[in-house]
Write a protein that holds these residues in place. Structure first.
Motif, PDB file in Angstrom:
ATOM      1  N   VAL A  40      32.507  33.936  43.764  1.00  0.00           N
ATOM      2  CA  VAL A  40      33.715  33.673  43.830  1.00  0.00           C
ATOM      3  C   VAL A  40      34.876  34.791  45.052  1.00  0.00           C
ATOM      4  CG1 VAL A  40      34.729  35.484  42.364  1.00  0.00           C
ATOM      5  CG2 VAL A  40      32.634  35.041  41.621  1.00  0.00           C
ATOM      6  N   LEU A  41      35.795  33.414  44.035  1.00  0.00           N
ATOM      7  CA  LEU A  41      37.473  34.021  44.739  1.00  0.00           C
ATOM      8  C   LEU A  41      38.160  34.793  43.898  1.00  0.00           C
ATOM      9  CD1 LEU A  41      39.573  34.419  47.606  1.00  0.00           C
ATOM     10  CD2 LEU A  41      40.533  32.037  46.591  1.00  0.00           C
ATOM     11  N   ASP A  42      38.580  35.902  44.184  1.00  0.00           N
ATOM     12  CA  ASP A  42      39.070  37.233  43.571  1.00  0.00           C
ATOM     13  C   ASP A  42      39.992  36.922  44.303  1.00  0.00           C
ATOM     14  OD1 ASP A  42      40.094  38.577  41.774  1.00  0.00           O
ATOM     15  OD2 ASP A  42      38.540  40.220  41.795  1.00  0.00           O
ATOM     16  N   LEU A  43      41.889  36.711  43.141  1.00  0.00           N
ATOM     17  CA  LEU A  43      43.099  37.272  43.880  1.00  0.00           C
ATOM     18  C   LEU A  43      43.345  38.332  43.493  1.00  0.00           C
ATOM     19  CD1 LEU A  43      44.879  33.775  43.557  1.00  0.00           C
ATOM     20  CD2 LEU A  43      43.414  34.786  45.130  1.00  0.00           C
ATOM     21  N   ALA A  44      42.413  39.400  42.558  1.00  0.00           N
ATOM     22  CA  ALA A  44      42.871  40.344  42.387  1.00  0.00           C
ATOM     23  C   ALA A  44      43.735  41.206  41.294  1.00  0.00           C
ATOM     24  CB  ALA A  44      42.880  41.618  43.033  1.00  0.00           C
ATOM     25  N   PRO A  45      44.196  39.863  40.141  1.00  0.00           N
ATOM     26  CA  PRO A  45      45.513  38.974  39.522  1.00  0.00           C
ATOM     27  C   PRO A  45      46.067  40.631  38.927  1.00  0.00           C
ATOM     28  CG  PRO A  45      43.529  38.916  38.424  1.00  0.00           C
ATOM     29  CD  PRO A  45      43.147  38.777  39.905  1.00  0.00           C
ATOM     30  N   VAL A  46      47.282  41.001  38.368  1.00  0.00           N
ATOM     31  CA  VAL A  46      47.732  42.084  37.730  1.00  0.00           C
ATOM     32  C   VAL A  46      48.004  41.526  36.881  1.00  0.00           C
ATOM     33  CG1 VAL A  46      49.049  44.329  37.968  1.00  0.00           C
ATOM     34  CG2 VAL A  46      47.836  43.431  40.094  1.00  0.00           C
ATOM     35  N   GLU A  85      27.385  39.960  40.807  1.00  0.00           N
ATOM     36  CA  GLU A  85      26.246  40.082  41.577  1.00  0.00           C
ATOM     37  C   GLU A  85      25.079  40.176  40.432  1.00  0.00           C
ATOM     38  OE1 GLU A  85      25.272  43.166  44.422  1.00  0.00           O
ATOM     39  OE2 GLU A  85      25.070  44.364  42.566  1.00  0.00           O
ATOM     40  N   ALA A  86      25.038  40.585  38.942  1.00  0.00           N
ATOM     41  CA  ALA A  86      23.896  40.408  38.125  1.00  0.00           C
ATOM     42  C   ALA A  86      23.430  38.710  37.639  1.00  0.00           C
ATOM     43  CB  ALA A  86      24.468  41.387  36.745  1.00  0.00           C
ATOM     44  N   LEU A  87      25.016  37.810  37.227  1.00  0.00           N
ATOM     45  CA  LEU A  87      24.618  36.488  37.047  1.00  0.00           C
ATOM     46  C   LEU A  87      24.502  35.897  38.307  1.00  0.00           C
ATOM     47  CD1 LEU A  87      28.332  36.303  35.736  1.00  0.00           C
ATOM     48  CD2 LEU A  87      25.751  36.238  34.493  1.00  0.00           C
ATOM     49  N   GLY A  88      23.836  36.419  39.804  1.00  0.00           N
ATOM     50  CA  GLY A  88      23.399  35.401  41.158  1.00  0.00           C
ATOM     51  C   GLY A  88      24.504  34.873  42.046  1.00  0.00           C
ATOM     52  N   PHE A  89      25.940  35.015  41.996  1.00  0.00           N
ATOM     53  CA  PHE A  89      26.526  34.357  42.340  1.00  0.00           C
ATOM     54  C   PHE A  89      26.698  35.287  44.255  1.00  0.00           C
ATOM     55  CE2 PHE A  89      29.063  33.780  38.908  1.00  0.00           C
ATOM     56  CZ  PHE A  89      29.951  32.473  38.695  1.00  0.00           C
ATOM     57  N   HIS A  90      26.288  34.163  44.607  1.00  0.00           N
ATOM     58  CA  HIS A  90      25.938  33.972  46.028  1.00  0.00           C
ATOM     59  C   HIS A  90      27.446  35.397  47.251  1.00  0.00           C
ATOM     60  CE1 HIS A  90      24.852  33.427  50.166  1.00  0.00           C
ATOM     61  NE2 HIS A  90      25.650  33.088  51.246  1.00  0.00           N
ATOM     62  N   ARG A  91      28.325  34.935  46.943  1.00  0.00           N
ATOM     63  CA  ARG A  91      29.398  35.859  47.241  1.00  0.00           C
ATOM     64  C   ARG A  91      30.777  36.240  46.476  1.00  0.00           C
ATOM     65  NH1 ARG A  91      29.149  34.132  52.852  1.00  0.00           N
ATOM     66  NH2 ARG A  91      28.660  32.222  52.405  1.00  0.00           N
ATOM     67  N   TYR A  92      31.866  37.631  47.227  1.00  0.00           N
ATOM     68  CA  TYR A  92      32.664  37.036  46.470  1.00  0.00           C
ATOM     69  C   TYR A  92      33.254  37.845  47.411  1.00  0.00           C
ATOM     70  CZ  TYR A  92      36.203  40.779  44.132  1.00  0.00           C
ATOM     71  OH  TYR A  92      37.508  41.304  43.230  1.00  0.00           O
ATOM     72  N   TRP A  93      34.962  37.411  47.334  1.00  0.00           N
ATOM     73  CA  TRP A  93      35.960  37.402  48.849  1.00  0.00           C
ATOM     74  C   TRP A  93      37.065  38.083  47.969  1.00  0.00           C
ATOM     75  CZ3 TRP A  93      35.319  32.846  52.520  1.00  0.00           C
ATOM     76  CH2 TRP A  93      34.433  32.705  53.209  1.00  0.00           C
ATOM     77  N   LEU A  94      37.845  38.719  48.436  1.00  0.00           N
ATOM     78  CA  LEU A  94      39.047  39.307  48.320  1.00  0.00           C
ATOM     79  C   LEU A  94      40.290  38.369  48.918  1.00  0.00           C
ATOM     80  CD1 LEU A  94      38.460  42.699  47.303  1.00  0.00           C
ATOM     81  CD2 LEU A  94      39.146  41.371  45.702  1.00  0.00           C
ATOM     82  N   HIS A 152      50.396  39.279  50.599  1.00  0.00           N
ATOM     83  CA  HIS A 152      51.466  41.079  49.955  1.00  0.00           C
ATOM     84  C   HIS A 152      53.321  40.126  49.505  1.00  0.00           C
ATOM     85  CE1 HIS A 152      49.073  42.293  53.233  1.00  0.00           C
ATOM     86  NE2 HIS A 152      49.132  41.254  53.658  1.00  0.00           N
ATOM     87  N   ASN A 153      53.681  41.745  48.915  1.00  0.00           N
ATOM     88  CA  ASN A 153      55.195  41.443  48.633  1.00  0.00           C
ATOM     89  C   ASN A 153      54.501  40.880  46.966  1.00  0.00           C
ATOM     90  OD1 ASN A 153      57.489  41.916  47.750  1.00  0.00           O
ATOM     91  ND2 ASN A 153      58.487  39.888  49.058  1.00  0.00           N
ATOM     92  N   MET A 154      53.657  40.597  46.624  1.00  0.00           N
ATOM     93  CA  MET A 154      54.013  39.731  45.054  1.00  0.00           C
ATOM     94  C   MET A 154      53.220  40.718  44.382  1.00  0.00           C
ATOM     95  SD  MET A 154      51.665  36.343  46.852  1.00  0.00           S
ATOM     96  CE  MET A 154      52.216  35.291  45.396  1.00  0.00           C
ATOM     97  N   VAL A 155      53.576  40.526  42.861  1.00  0.00           N
ATOM     98  CA  VAL A 155      53.545  42.052  42.145  1.00  0.00           C
ATOM     99  C   VAL A 155      52.231  41.552  41.486  1.00  0.00           C
ATOM    100  CG1 VAL A 155      56.192  42.759  42.199  1.00  0.00           C
ATOM    101  CG2 VAL A 155      55.096  41.209  40.453  1.00  0.00           C
ATOM    102  N   GLY A 156      52.146  40.362  41.597  1.00  0.00           N
ATOM    103  CA  GLY A 156      51.173  39.684  40.211  1.00  0.00           C
ATOM    104  C   GLY A 156      49.553  39.849  41.173  1.00  0.00           C
ATOM    105  N   ILE A 157      49.821  40.175  42.433  1.00  0.00           N
ATOM    106  CA  ILE A 157      48.182  40.253  43.091  1.00  0.00           C
ATOM    107  C   ILE A 157      47.937  41.661  43.471  1.00  0.00           C
ATOM    108  CG2 ILE A 157      47.197  39.506  45.291  1.00  0.00           C
ATOM    109  CD1 ILE A 157      48.532  36.793  44.226  1.00  0.00           C
ATOM    110  N   ALA A 158      47.143  42.003  44.243  1.00  0.00           N
ATOM    111  CA  ALA A 158      46.694  43.835  43.939  1.00  0.00           C
ATOM    112  C   ALA A 158      45.816  43.829  45.050  1.00  0.00           C
ATOM    113  CB  ALA A 158      46.074  44.355  42.588  1.00  0.00           C
ATOM    114  N   SER A 159      45.369  42.512  46.386  1.00  0.00           N
ATOM    115  CA  SER A 159      44.384  42.882  47.144  1.00  0.00           C
ATOM    116  C   SER A 159      45.128  42.451  49.051  1.00  0.00           C
ATOM    117  CB  SER A 159      42.730  41.918  47.111  1.00  0.00           C
ATOM    118  OG  SER A 159      43.923  40.303  46.655  1.00  0.00           O
TER     119      SER A 159
END
Length: 339
Positions: free
Chosen positions: A6-12, A33-42, A46-53
């Motif tokens: 999973v790649l997560d941009l932490a969208p707002v 994790e429960a679904l068996g995905f291997h890794r989770y990345w954030l 910067h300076n983007m009101v729609g991304i929280a990471s």
């Protein structure tokens, strides 16, 4: 089975704030994790009101504390924004607290505009310094040498695995030269994907971290119980990319109320350049799309990202992707047994 991650941009999403987005990120990681995905990345932006990471290491700690087995890390840290020693200490701290679970993906772009990049590091570095900075970072994660004056504590001796990100051929060439995994950003810049994959595989040199190439590709995958619902949810991503290209980024929009909406020529051009590799649809549609992609490009790992406004629908999208992954693995096993 090809690992799915999973790649997560932490969208707002519109109607929420960064706190909601980070709580949703942790919730998504727990479900992944429960679904068996291997890794989770954030990802660092910067300076983007729609991304929280933006504070990527801090966000990763929030996720690590809420999970127990899934690998967690950055996909990635934009190294030109930071001193390598600071990143070594940050991710060394994460690795010290969560041994064997921390990844560090590194990007060469600033993840922002020039003004914001200058605010991040005050004096902008030469992009050509990136390979040197990567090797300096590797040095800090290695065992300390006698007389070494600068040490990363925590960090030294932990061997935090590094991946080189890319949206052009540069990342593939550097990853090959350093013997590191390569992750290509086909979720927003697919134009040079094929060339980068080919260059990476052709020129890969084994290293202490990696014996053979490990090619990761990130894809936009939006899944729902029907094709119509998935396409409806995907209009949030389409609106976001159009706004970004027009210089008016904002929070993740709600899906368009008009399910039969048609984009104009200018918008279609933007979407084609950014989202041509997106897979959108029901379980069967997503399976056909992923099977075709795997057959053509033979990735060693697939990173899935999904910018869905409603959190419950977003979780459901990843559930469907996990179902498709398992069905693909079962199909591959059946074919091997038949042979």
């Amino acid at each position: 089975m090809i690992p799915f991650s999973v790649l997560d941009l932490a969208p707002v999403p519109e109607g929420s704030d960064a706190g909601d987005a980070l709580r949703n990120a942790r919730s998504l990681a727990q479900r992944a994790e429960a679904l068996g995905f291997h890794r989770y990345w954030l990802a660092e932006h910067h300076n983007m009101v729609g991304i929280a990471s933006a504070a990527t290491a801090v966000a990763a700690m929030h996720v690590l504390d809420g999970t127990s087995t899934i690998r967690v890390g950055a996909g990635g840290v934009m190294l030109p924004n930071h001193a390598p020693l600071a990143i070594a200490e940050q991710f060394g701290t994460l690795a010290a607290l969560h041994p064997g679970r921390v990844d560090l993906g590194l990007g060469r772009a600033p993840g922002s505009d020039g003004v914001t990049a200058r605010a991040m590091r005050r004096t902008l570095t030469d992009p050509d310094d990136f390979p040197r900075d990567v090797m300096e970072l590797q040095h800090y994660f290695a065992d300390a040498q006698p007389g070494q004056q600068v040490r990363a504590v925590p960090g030294e001796g932990l061997g935090v695995p590094i991946t080189i990100l890319g949206s052009s051929t540069y990342g593939g060439q550097l990853a090959a030269a350093l013997g590191l995994p390569h992750a290509f950003a086909a979720h927003f810049a697919p134009a040079q994907m094929r060339e980068s994959i080919a260059l990476y595989r052709a020129h890969f040199r084994p290293s202490a971290q990696l014996v053979r190439p490990h090619m990761m590709v990130c894809l936009n995958v939006t899944a729902a119980d029907t094709d119509e619902e998935a396409r409806h949810l995907f209009t949030s991503v389409e609106q976001q990319f159009i706004a970004l290209r027009l210089g008016t980024p904002g929070k993740l929009p709600r899906p368009l109320a008009d399910r039969a909406h048609e984009w104009g020529p200018r918008e279609r051009m933007v979407l084609q350049s950014a989202l041509s590799q997106a897979i959108v649809g029901s379980r069967d549609t997503v399976r056909r799309g992923l099977e075709a992609f795997v057959a053509e490009h033979r990735p060693d790992e697939i990173l899935v990202t999904a910018m869905v406004h409603d959190h419950a629908a977003r979780l459901r999208s990843f559930e469907i992707v996990a179902e498709v992954r398992d069905a693909m693995a079962a199909g591959a096993s059946a074919r091997v047994a038949a042979e």
